[in-house]
Write an enzyme that holds these catalytic residues in place. Sequence first.
Site, PDB file in Angstrom:
ATOM      1  N   HIS A 197      -1.550  37.815 -20.338  1.00  0.00           N
ATOM      2  CA  HIS A 197      -1.639  37.293 -18.971  1.00  0.00           C
ATOM      3  C   HIS A 197      -3.064  37.334 -18.436  1.00  0.00           C
ATOM      4  O   HIS A 197      -3.420  36.584 -17.542  1.00  0.00           O
ATOM      5  CB  HIS A 197      -0.694  38.072 -18.055  1.00  0.00           C
ATOM      6  CG  HIS A 197       0.731  37.655 -18.210  1.00  0.00           C
ATOM      7  ND1 HIS A 197       1.661  37.778 -17.215  1.00  0.00           N
ATOM      8  CD2 HIS A 197       1.383  37.098 -19.256  1.00  0.00           C
ATOM      9  CE1 HIS A 197       2.841  37.318 -17.642  1.00  0.00           C
ATOM     10  NE2 HIS A 197       2.690  36.911 -18.877  1.00  0.00           N
TER      11      HIS A 197
ATOM     12  N   HIS B   4       6.776  37.192 -28.722  1.00  0.00           N
ATOM     13  CA  HIS B   4       8.127  37.637 -28.386  1.00  0.00           C
ATOM     14  C   HIS B   4       8.824  38.322 -29.555  1.00  0.00           C
ATOM     15  O   HIS B   4      10.026  38.611 -29.476  1.00  0.00           O
ATOM     16  CB  HIS B   4       8.943  36.475 -27.817  1.00  0.00           C
ATOM     17  CG  HIS B   4       8.504  36.119 -26.426  1.00  0.00           C
ATOM     18  ND1 HIS B   4       9.046  35.112 -25.682  1.00  0.00           N
ATOM     19  CD2 HIS B   4       7.549  36.673 -25.636  1.00  0.00           C
ATOM     20  CE1 HIS B   4       8.451  35.040 -24.491  1.00  0.00           C
ATOM     21  NE2 HIS B   4       7.529  35.974 -24.449  1.00  0.00           N
TER      22      HIS B   4
HETATM   23 FE1  HEB Z   1       6.236  36.357 -22.937  1.00  0.00          FE
HETATM   24  C1  HEB Z   1       7.648  39.308 -21.966  1.00  0.00           C
HETATM   25  C2  HEB Z   1       8.033  34.696 -20.545  1.00  0.00           C
HETATM   26  C3  HEB Z   1       4.758  33.386 -23.860  1.00  0.00           C
HETATM   27  C4  HEB Z   1       4.157  38.081 -25.115  1.00  0.00           C
HETATM   28  N1  HEB Z   1       7.548  36.917 -21.533  1.00  0.00           N
HETATM   29  C5  HEB Z   1       7.962  38.179 -21.258  1.00  0.00           C
HETATM   30  C6  HEB Z   1       8.798  38.160 -20.140  1.00  0.00           C
HETATM   31  C7  HEB Z   1       8.941  36.873 -19.755  1.00  0.00           C
HETATM   32  C8  HEB Z   1       8.150  36.082 -20.630  1.00  0.00           C
HETATM   33  C9  HEB Z   1       9.789  36.350 -18.609  1.00  0.00           C
HETATM   34  C10 HEB Z   1       9.440  39.369 -19.522  1.00  0.00           C
HETATM   35  C11 HEB Z   1       8.586  40.137 -18.554  1.00  0.00           C
HETATM   36  C12 HEB Z   1       9.391  41.338 -18.125  1.00  0.00           C
HETATM   37  O1  HEB Z   1       8.972  42.450 -18.460  1.00  0.00           O
HETATM   38  O2  HEB Z   1      10.447  41.155 -17.509  1.00  0.00           O
HETATM   39  N2  HEB Z   1       6.369  34.418 -22.331  1.00  0.00           N
HETATM   40  C13 HEB Z   1       7.189  33.945 -21.356  1.00  0.00           C
HETATM   41  C14 HEB Z   1       7.044  32.527 -21.282  1.00  0.00           C
HETATM   42  C15 HEB Z   1       6.137  32.164 -22.210  1.00  0.00           C
HETATM   43  C16 HEB Z   1       5.696  33.353 -22.862  1.00  0.00           C
HETATM   44  C17 HEB Z   1       7.798  31.632 -20.329  1.00  0.00           C
HETATM   45  C18 HEB Z   1       5.637  30.760 -22.524  1.00  0.00           C
HETATM   46  C19 HEB Z   1       6.667  29.922 -23.124  1.00  0.00           C
HETATM   47  N3  HEB Z   1       4.716  35.836 -24.222  1.00  0.00           N
HETATM   48  C20 HEB Z   1       4.241  34.581 -24.420  1.00  0.00           C
HETATM   49  C21 HEB Z   1       3.108  34.649 -25.305  1.00  0.00           C
HETATM   50  C22 HEB Z   1       2.921  35.943 -25.652  1.00  0.00           C
HETATM   51  C23 HEB Z   1       3.952  36.683 -24.967  1.00  0.00           C
HETATM   52  C24 HEB Z   1       2.296  33.442 -25.737  1.00  0.00           C
HETATM   53  C25 HEB Z   1       1.890  36.584 -26.528  1.00  0.00           C
HETATM   54  C26 HEB Z   1       1.205  35.999 -27.452  1.00  0.00           C
HETATM   55  N4  HEB Z   1       5.976  38.342 -23.456  1.00  0.00           N
HETATM   56  C27 HEB Z   1       5.133  38.803 -24.441  1.00  0.00           C
HETATM   57  C28 HEB Z   1       5.423  40.190 -24.680  1.00  0.00           C
HETATM   58  C29 HEB Z   1       6.444  40.559 -23.793  1.00  0.00           C
HETATM   59  C30 HEB Z   1       6.746  39.371 -23.034  1.00  0.00           C
HETATM   60  C31 HEB Z   1       4.751  41.075 -25.711  1.00  0.00           C
HETATM   61  C32 HEB Z   1       7.143  41.915 -23.672  1.00  0.00           C
HETATM   62  C33 HEB Z   1       6.611  42.717 -22.546  1.00  0.00           C
HETATM   63  C34 HEB Z   1       7.212  44.103 -22.542  1.00  0.00           C
HETATM   64  O3  HEB Z   1       7.766  44.557 -23.562  1.00  0.00           O
HETATM   65  O4  HEB Z   1       7.072  44.782 -21.533  1.00  0.00           O
END
Ligand code: HEB
Length: 749
Positions: free
Chosen positions: A97, A291
């Site tokens: 982020h 993921h």
């Molecule tokens: Fe993620 C977690 C959505 C792409 C790595 N994710 C997460 C959550 C959500 C999301 C709603 C839960 C938060 C809480 O704690 O409740 N993603 C999302 C979306 C997209 C994404 C709508 C576009 C399609 N991711 C992504 C990427 C990466 C990531 C590109 C790197 C390379 N995530 C992640 C991790 C986790 C999440 C390692 C777990 C955290 C904890 O364990 O605390």
Amino acid sequence: MSESKCPVHPSNYNANVGGGGTRNRDWWPGELKLGILRQQTDVTNPMSKDFEYAQAFKSLDYNGLKKDLNDLMTDSQEWWPADFGHYGGLFVRMAWHSAGTYRVYDGRGGGGSGQQRFAPLNSWPDNVSLDKARRLLWPIKQKYGNKISWADLFLLTGNVALESMGVKTTGFAGGRTDTYEADESVYWGGERTWLGNEVRYSDGREGVRDVGHGPVDSSQSNASTDKGHADIHSRDMEKPVAAAHMGLIYVNPEGPDGIPDPVASARDIRTTFGRMAMNDEETVALIAGGHTFGKTHGAAEPSNIGAEPNAASIADQGFGWVNQYKSGKGPDTITSGLEVTWTKTPVKWSNHYLEYLFKFDWELEKSPGGAHQWVAKDAPEMIPHAYDANIKKKPTMLTTDLALRFDPEYEKVARRFANDNQALHEAFSLAWFKLLHRDMGPRSRWLGPEIPQEQAIWEDPIPADSCSQIDDKDVQALKKQILDTGIAPTKLIAVAFASAGSFRGSDKRGGAAGGRIRLEPMKNWKVNNPPQLQEVLGALEKVQKDSDKKVSIADLIVLAGCAALEKCSGASVPFTPGRGDATQEQTDIEAIGHLEPYADGFRNYGESTHRVRTEQFLVDRAHLLKLTAPEMTVLLGGMRTLNQNYDGSSHGVLTKNPGKLSNDFFVNLLDTSTAWKAADDREQVFNGVDRKTGQQKWTATRADLIFGSHPELRALAEVYGQNDGQEKMVKDFVAVWDKLMNNDRYDVP
Ligand code: HEB
């Protein structure tokens, strides 16, 4: 807590102290704002002027820091326990982020300056619980002090998290300097409600009612019947934003506008990840890889959580989203309002994410918090609980996860990765590295022992062996050869400006180094006046051929500008050699294309749109060139007397001696005997006439006249328009010119 319930909401204080009361921005909200040109200066930075982060970083015990971070991963704290006994998922999300706000159109956003510490990012609904992640890092930041910036620390922590969970990363480079105030330059969107998107899909023209996901209003997530929604299958998102909602990094996890439609969701993902410079393969790798780890948090109704950090009680000390549900943490955590765990090994690298994605049939369900998510119908109960070893559940996914299966293009990539975990591993690692380093600029800024050898094309590489090797004597000789070509000095200045002016300080790309103005796509940009550019490049290539010195075209372009400016100003203009020339093969045409300015007031290029006035584009451009308001002023005034309009027009060329650097622009602009009148309905071009005789004297654009109309810009213009202004004009112009030419010279100490 809603604002109306709070009797002493801060906005109710109409403070009768310094800085309080009704302000200019309240009285005249439409006035041109110059604030972004005076941010992140010495007065906001606590470091002394001689502090250099790169130097401090060099004395960092890098391996010691990495070890501390690694130990932290499993050092679960009572006040914010680690899911599955490991903070890896949380820290990967924090880093993602941090970097993921980057967008290609203006290079702004991204993890390069530690902005996640400040509003609005610290309080974005997509960043819930990352206040805890950052606070977990405080003891380590405290220990290493100025040797590691927060900006580097956020991203390095994500990297270490991945490594500690079994990912072989591509490496890491430090070098991101912290800022100490919120960056006001980023247009995050025009919406006034979190998770709204009524502006970005209607280009500001009309509002469409919207609902989002997550803690703020998941109760409304069934939005499909709402009238006035821009069609989720065809809508276009405005530039330069790269997120589908205000306050999200990318897209709504429940599907577009909360509608659980995986295919439509893929469309949003493609748009938003594309604006982060990621293609389909990188996008699938990032999501599938990311993921593989951790879980989402939606133990109960989002109404249980309190205000975001920036609106929370002073007693909360920068924490926000205080959770009233049961223990308010651990198994009771509410973050996104979704309750999903993707794999059976959430703190270990695996291929289970893609395996399950294709193996199981998915059924729509609601999280305990009431949000749309998907459960694997006939799967065994095999997913661990983050805190209770006795509980096992079925695999679950987000709508955006299913997009990787149900979008035909994503599916191809995802199936390939599903059958080849090594391919996914490599693609994830490379895309992650790009994500974290995309906005760092050239390698001369990169620090630390983990910089990978191989250069990627997104780095806009310049071969080291193409750099000029010339001394002062050579410079003088080359200057003479350049001027002897007989090309008009103003044309040489134009090409040097075009070359250096492609720079943007946001992601530190573009600029004169590399000489990419000779290549596609820059050589064909309208703003660069291609025929004139070709004429100058042809002449400079001949100078290069005729010289027995090793000199790059990139250097010759800048040197030509300097030599020409000396001719036009009578001043001596500094020159710093050492630039190299990139090749066309080393140039990503699409990525460089993002550097093309929509408008460039310095060359009187481009005009107002229905949402942005010419002078606002000018300030935006000046910010990307890292100029202050005085620098912007002197640069524009000088460019006008140097006759630098991109198309050769005489708008704003308020002088009888075009081609000579003088303060005439300011003198004539401030001459009260001239009256200005719009020449068109849209007030783009103006005629200046003699008040007495009515005789036409000048024409000008908004980018010109703003220096007489805006009170602060007028004050600056007066400095140069006075009788003692000419000398200062020349001196200051040369200084800003030199700054411009070397904006991208991170290789020069
Ligand atoms: Fe993620 C977690 C959505 C792409 C790595 N994710 C997460 C959550 C959500 C999301 C709603 C839960 C938060 C809480 O704690 O409740 N993603 C999302 C979306 C997209 C994404 C709508 C576009 C399609 N991711 C992504 C990427 C990466 C990531 C590109 C790197 C390379 N995530 C992640 C991790 C986790 C999440 C390692 C777990 C955290 C904890 O364990 O605390």
